[in-house]
Design a protein around this motif. Structure first.
Motif, PDB file in Angstrom:
ATOM      1  N   PRO A   1      -0.554   5.846   0.206  1.00 40.78           N
ATOM      2  CA  PRO A   1       0.407   5.202   1.722  1.00 40.78           C
ATOM      3  C   PRO A   1      -0.935   5.711   2.529  1.00 40.78           C
ATOM      4  O   PRO A   1      -0.433   5.595   4.068  1.00 40.78           O
ATOM      5  N   GLU A   2      -1.747   6.160   2.576  1.00 47.83           N
ATOM      6  CA  GLU A   2      -2.460   6.751   4.428  1.00 47.83           C
ATOM      7  C   GLU A   2      -3.311   5.009   4.791  1.00 47.83           C
ATOM      8  O   GLU A   2      -3.089   5.292   5.433  1.00 47.83           O
TER       9      GLU A   2
ATOM     10  N   TRP B   1      -2.119   1.028   9.061  1.00 44.03           N
ATOM     11  CA  TRP B   1      -1.620  -0.036   9.408  1.00 44.03           C
ATOM     12  C   TRP B   1      -0.265  -0.531  10.122  1.00 44.03           C
ATOM     13  O   TRP B   1      -0.142  -0.839  11.017  1.00 44.03           O
ATOM     14  N   ALA B   2       1.163   0.677   9.882  1.00 49.06           N
ATOM     15  CA  ALA B   2       2.022   0.730  10.106  1.00 49.06           C
ATOM     16  C   ALA B   2       2.067   0.661  11.841  1.00 49.06           C
ATOM     17  O   ALA B   2       2.176   0.444  12.492  1.00 49.06           O
TER      18      ALA B   2
ATOM     19  N   PHE C   1       0.683  -1.379   0.038  1.00 47.61           N
ATOM     20  CA  PHE C   1       0.195  -0.272   0.183  1.00 47.61           C
ATOM     21  C   PHE C   1       0.443   1.263   0.366  1.00 47.61           C
ATOM     22  O   PHE C   1       0.163   2.430  -0.475  1.00 47.61           O
ATOM     23  N   ALA C   2       1.891   1.342   0.737  1.00 46.10           N
ATOM     24  CA  ALA C   2       2.696   2.087   0.774  1.00 46.10           C
ATOM     25  C   ALA C   2       3.007   3.010  -1.102  1.00 46.10           C
ATOM     26  O   ALA C   2       3.365   4.553  -0.739  1.00 46.10           O
TER      27      ALA C   2
ATOM     28  N   ILE D   1      -4.373  11.547  10.722  1.00 46.76           N
ATOM     29  CA  ILE D   1      -4.258   9.899  10.905  1.00 46.76           C
ATOM     30  C   ILE D   1      -4.318   9.659  12.078  1.00 46.76           C
ATOM     31  O   ILE D   1      -4.249   8.651  12.667  1.00 46.76           O
ATOM     32  N   GLN D   2      -2.929  10.156  13.099  1.00 51.65           N
ATOM     33  CA  GLN D   2      -2.720  10.236  14.430  1.00 51.65           C
ATOM     34  C   GLN D   2      -3.488   9.992  15.232  1.00 51.65           C
ATOM     35  O   GLN D   2      -3.877   9.500  16.044  1.00 51.65           O
TER      36      GLN D   2
END
Length: 153
Positions: A27-28, A33-34, A22-23, A64-65
């Motif tokens: 990337p979102e 996931w990361a 997905f990166a 996102i965080q």
């Protein structure tokens, strides 16, 4: 193993397996996931988060965080020492063992620094440097987030 441990293990495996794919295309999704992999303590998750942040604008990283960690709020039961506050700040900064959240890292680092902890003050400097290196638009997004964290602290 409890159902929660099974769920964390599954999220970690998915994050490790899917985030490289997905990166490139999204990337979102890879970043989400990361974050889960980092929270579960997966090896290499912090480095994966660092790489993915270079592909995303800082305002999206912070959003996102926040979605993953929630808004910064003072906990009902505070840590019992300045060292615990500093450790929380470092865990949130690294994204290893806890979901990475620059806002939460700033909150805990501000509290520990106010209590005289020099390592927490260095963590605040590291946060500012991370934002500075993220580009000229990152500062505006960070100003809002860090101001809220500092005010709450």
């Amino acid at each position: 193993m409890t159902p929660l441990h099974h769920a964390l293990a599954a999220a970690t495996l998915l994050a490790v397996a899917l985030s490289p794919a997905f990166a490139v295309t999204d990337p979102e999704i890879a970043y989400r996931w990361a974050l889960q992999a980092g929270a579960a303590g997966a090896e290499g998750a912090a480095a994966r988060l660092d790489r993915l942040e270079t592909a995303l604008p800082m305002d999206r990283v912070l959003e996102i965080q926040a979605a993953a960690s929630g808004e910064v709020a003072y906990p009902g039961k505070p840590p019992s020492s300045v060292a615990e506050m500093r450790d929380l700040a470092l865990a949130r900064l690294s994204g290893s063992g806890m979901s990475r959240s620059y806002a939460h890292a700033a909150f805990w680092a501000n509290l520990a620094a106010a209590a005289g902890d020099p390592e927490a003050a260095a963590t605040l400097e590291e946060l500012d440097e991370t934002i500075r290196l993220s580009g000229p638009d990152a500062g505006l997004a960070w100003a809002r987030v860090s101001g809220t964290a500092a005010g709450l602290a």
